[in-house]
Design a protein around this motif. Structure first.
Motif, PDB file in Angstrom:
ATOM      1  N   GLY A 142      10.806  29.010   7.309  1.00 52.92           N
ATOM      2  CA  GLY A 142      11.224  28.059   8.224  1.00 52.92           C
ATOM      3  C   GLY A 142      11.976  28.377   9.406  1.00 52.92           C
ATOM      4  N   ARG A 143      11.949  27.497  10.191  1.00 48.30           N
ATOM      5  CA  ARG A 143      12.719  27.499  11.701  1.00 48.30           C
ATOM      6  C   ARG A 143      14.302  27.348  11.171  1.00 48.30           C
ATOM      7  NH1 ARG A 143      11.336  27.042  17.041  1.00 48.30           N
ATOM      8  NH2 ARG A 143       8.862  27.267  17.146  1.00 48.30           N
ATOM      9  N   LEU A 144      14.910  28.125  11.802  1.00 43.57           N
ATOM     10  CA  LEU A 144      16.346  27.864  11.609  1.00 43.57           C
ATOM     11  C   LEU A 144      17.021  26.766  12.387  1.00 43.57           C
ATOM     12  CD1 LEU A 144      17.609  31.665  11.753  1.00 43.57           C
ATOM     13  CD2 LEU A 144      16.610  30.291   9.621  1.00 43.57           C
ATOM     14  N   PHE A 145      16.813  25.644  11.796  1.00 42.20           N
ATOM     15  CA  PHE A 145      17.304  24.313  12.447  1.00 42.20           C
ATOM     16  C   PHE A 145      18.906  24.195  12.319  1.00 42.20           C
ATOM     17  CE2 PHE A 145      13.107  22.950  12.391  1.00 42.20           C
ATOM     18  CZ  PHE A 145      12.652  22.369  13.424  1.00 42.20           C
ATOM     19  N   GLU A 146      19.521  24.527  11.087  1.00 42.44           N
ATOM     20  CA  GLU A 146      20.874  24.413  11.030  1.00 42.44           C
ATOM     21  C   GLU A 146      21.482  25.678  10.488  1.00 42.44           C
ATOM     22  OE1 GLU A 146      20.913  21.002   8.166  1.00 42.44           O
ATOM     23  OE2 GLU A 146      20.326  19.699   9.413  1.00 42.44           O
ATOM     24  N   GLY A 147      21.032  26.646   9.536  1.00 39.01           N
ATOM     25  CA  GLY A 147      21.759  27.696   9.100  1.00 39.01           C
ATOM     26  C   GLY A 147      21.493  28.928  10.159  1.00 39.01           C
ATOM     27  N   GLN A 151      22.156  33.380   6.583  1.00 43.90           N
ATOM     28  CA  GLN A 151      22.049  32.206   5.279  1.00 43.90           C
ATOM     29  C   GLN A 151      20.602  32.503   4.885  1.00 43.90           C
ATOM     30  OE1 GLN A 151      23.556  28.774   7.118  1.00 43.90           O
ATOM     31  NE2 GLN A 151      24.992  28.521   5.260  1.00 43.90           N
ATOM     32  N   MET A 152      19.650  32.232   5.973  1.00 44.60           N
ATOM     33  CA  MET A 152      18.162  32.400   5.657  1.00 44.60           C
ATOM     34  C   MET A 152      17.606  33.552   4.920  1.00 44.60           C
ATOM     35  SD  MET A 152      15.655  30.514   5.690  1.00 44.60           S
ATOM     36  CE  MET A 152      14.297  29.647   6.376  1.00 44.60           C
ATOM     37  N   TRP A 153      18.269  34.630   5.287  1.00 45.30           N
ATOM     38  CA  TRP A 153      17.846  36.027   4.819  1.00 45.30           C
ATOM     39  C   TRP A 153      18.105  35.873   3.355  1.00 45.30           C
ATOM     40  CZ3 TRP A 153      14.814  39.589   3.891  1.00 45.30           C
ATOM     41  CH2 TRP A 153      15.284  40.727   3.417  1.00 45.30           C
ATOM     42  N   ASP A 154      19.659  35.429   3.004  1.00 49.37           N
ATOM     43  CA  ASP A 154      20.123  35.390   1.661  1.00 49.37           C
ATOM     44  C   ASP A 154      19.142  34.274   0.786  1.00 49.37           C
ATOM     45  OD1 ASP A 154      22.214  36.982   1.711  1.00 49.37           O
ATOM     46  OD2 ASP A 154      23.740  35.295   1.639  1.00 49.37           O
ATOM     47  N   PHE A 247      15.997  40.583  10.637  1.00 49.23           N
ATOM     48  CA  PHE A 247      15.449  39.432  10.148  1.00 49.23           C
ATOM     49  C   PHE A 247      15.641  38.446  11.307  1.00 49.23           C
ATOM     50  CE2 PHE A 247      16.247  35.115   8.969  1.00 49.23           C
ATOM     51  CZ  PHE A 247      15.049  34.877   8.518  1.00 49.23           C
ATOM     52  N   ALA A 248      16.888  38.322  11.748  1.00 50.17           N
ATOM     53  CA  ALA A 248      17.177  37.636  13.104  1.00 50.17           C
ATOM     54  C   ALA A 248      16.502  38.001  14.120  1.00 50.17           C
ATOM     55  CB  ALA A 248      18.842  37.587  13.453  1.00 50.17           C
ATOM     56  N   GLU A 249      16.180  39.062  14.493  1.00 51.31           N
ATOM     57  CA  GLU A 249      15.266  39.373  15.728  1.00 51.31           C
ATOM     58  C   GLU A 249      13.841  39.043  15.558  1.00 51.31           C
ATOM     59  OE1 GLU A 249      15.863  40.525  18.593  1.00 51.31           O
ATOM     60  OE2 GLU A 249      13.575  41.002  19.140  1.00 51.31           O
ATOM     61  N   ILE A 250      13.311  39.250  14.389  1.00 53.17           N
ATOM     62  CA  ILE A 250      11.901  38.782  14.031  1.00 53.17           C
ATOM     63  C   ILE A 250      11.837  37.334  14.136  1.00 53.17           C
ATOM     64  CG2 ILE A 250      10.170  38.688  12.191  1.00 53.17           C
ATOM     65  CD1 ILE A 250      11.209  41.377  10.830  1.00 53.17           C
ATOM     66  N   ARG A 251      12.920  36.593  13.679  1.00 52.87           N
ATOM     67  CA  ARG A 251      12.916  35.235  13.800  1.00 52.87           C
ATOM     68  C   ARG A 251      12.958  34.803  15.168  1.00 52.87           C
ATOM     69  NH1 ARG A 251      10.255  30.940  11.552  1.00 52.87           N
ATOM     70  NH2 ARG A 251      10.251  30.428  13.656  1.00 52.87           N
ATOM     71  N   ARG A 252      13.677  35.270  15.727  1.00 53.58           N
ATOM     72  CA  ARG A 252      13.835  34.911  17.383  1.00 53.58           C
ATOM     73  C   ARG A 252      12.354  35.280  18.008  1.00 53.58           C
ATOM     74  NH1 ARG A 252      18.966  37.083  17.541  1.00 53.58           N
ATOM     75  NH2 ARG A 252      18.196  39.141  17.691  1.00 53.58           N
ATOM     76  N   ARG A 253      11.632  36.401  17.609  1.00 56.99           N
ATOM     77  CA  ARG A 253      10.553  36.426  18.396  1.00 56.99           C
ATOM     78  C   ARG A 253       9.498  35.538  18.050  1.00 56.99           C
ATOM     79  NH1 ARG A 253       9.278  42.429  19.679  1.00 56.99           N
ATOM     80  NH2 ARG A 253      11.310  43.416  20.088  1.00 56.99           N
ATOM     81  N   LYS A 254       9.554  35.213  16.698  1.00 54.12           N
ATOM     82  CA  LYS A 254       8.393  33.970  16.235  1.00 54.12           C
ATOM     83  C   LYS A 254       8.904  32.687  17.131  1.00 54.12           C
ATOM     84  CE  LYS A 254       5.695  32.113  13.513  1.00 54.12           C
ATOM     85  NZ  LYS A 254       5.679  30.536  13.716  1.00 54.12           N
ATOM     86  N   ASP A 255       9.899  32.511  17.337  1.00 54.49           N
ATOM     87  CA  ASP A 255      10.502  31.068  17.858  1.00 54.49           C
ATOM     88  C   ASP A 255       9.980  30.985  19.363  1.00 54.49           C
ATOM     89  OD1 ASP A 255      12.023  30.269  15.549  1.00 54.49           O
ATOM     90  OD2 ASP A 255      13.634  30.970  16.490  1.00 54.49           O
TER      91      ASP A 255
END
Ligand code: ZN
Ligand code: FE
Length: 257
Positions: A142-147, A151-154, A247-255
């Motif tokens: 899921g997209r990180l709307f709030e966390g 937190q998402m990786w946990d 994880f944060a970098e992969i999520r940023r790229r996906k966004d």
């Protein structure tokens, strides 16, 4: 032994609705309420009476149908205590480690913040099934709307720790688009390439790619593999970077994909 019966059906643009049923007690729970009319029609087709609603999070495509479904069925609503100010009609507030029951079946409540700060998943150990809302998707998350990414990786790690054969019921059919992105991050992963090929074939036949399994996701989903050296070298990230940073970098790229 009686098995939990699960009925999955498309709702809205790309959501899935899920009805789960215990044939012995007659109890039926609806996991989230994306489209009350569709859900009521599915329940009627199965001849099941909805007695409970289990929410994963407060977003409109997950809890927006609560009021209409409660009005139509009188069902009890179970939702995260964290979301008690933003989910309607809650009958019971739950938190991490609580259990919820559907007749003889017992699900563990897993707090999985990240997409939203109140997000929860429902895990049935005996049924080897997990309803994960918008936390883990087939080949995505899921997209990180709030966390925060940490937190998402946990949250994703707690889901990844479930037995590999666990069926994962994600709330959206996003898999084909997720596969296209995943291949840009982890192009040399043979499991991912085979997974992507079978997803293309399933979608061409109009079939759902949900549920997936924990084992399939651990092998191919880049959001569960930030520790993988192939992904790190492909993205030009250092070996000593923390998993949550990768994880944060992969999520940023996906966004921005
Ligand atoms: Zn959502
Ligand atoms: Fe959603």
């Amino acid at each position: 032994m009686t098995e939990l019966q699960i009925r999955q059906f498309p709702c809205l643009n790309d959501n899935y609705g899920f009805l789960i049923h215990d044939p012995d007690s007659g109890e039926t729970a609806c996991i989230d309420t994306p489209d009350p009319e569709k859900i009521l029609a599915e329940a009627a087709a199965a001849d099941w009476r909805i007695t409970q609603i289990w929410n994963t999070h407060h977003h409109f495509d997950h809890a927006g149908g609560n009021a209409a479904l409660v009005a139509a069925t009188g069902a009890q609503v179970i939702a995260a205590k964290y979301d008690n100010h933003r989910i309607e009609n809650i009958s019971r507030e739950i938190a991490d480690g609580d259990h919820v029951e559907l007749g003889q079946f017992r699900a563990k409540v897993m707090f999985t913040p990240g997409h939203t700060l109140g997000h929860i998943a429902y895990y049935f150990p005996t049924e080897k099934a997990a309803f994960v809302g918008d936390t883990l998707f087939a080949l995505g998350c899921g997209r990180l709307f709030e966390g925060s990414p940490a937190q998402m990786w946990d949250s994703l790690q707690s889901l990844a720790a479930l037995p590999e054969e666990t069926r994962v019921y994600c709330a959206h059919e996003y898999t084909q688009a997720n596969a296209q992105f995943a291949l840009t991050v982890d192009p040399d992963n043979g499991d991912l390439r085979a997974y992507a090929t079978s997803v293309d074939a399933e979608r061409a036949r109009g079939e759902a790619t949900v549920p997936t399994t924990i084992g399939a996701e651990k092998a191919a989903n880049p959001f569960l593999r930030p520790n993988n050296s192939g992904i790190r070298s492909h993205l030009g990230l250092a070996d000593d970077m923390n998993d949550d940073e990768v994880f944060a970098e992969i999520r940023r790229r996906k966004d921005s994909f």
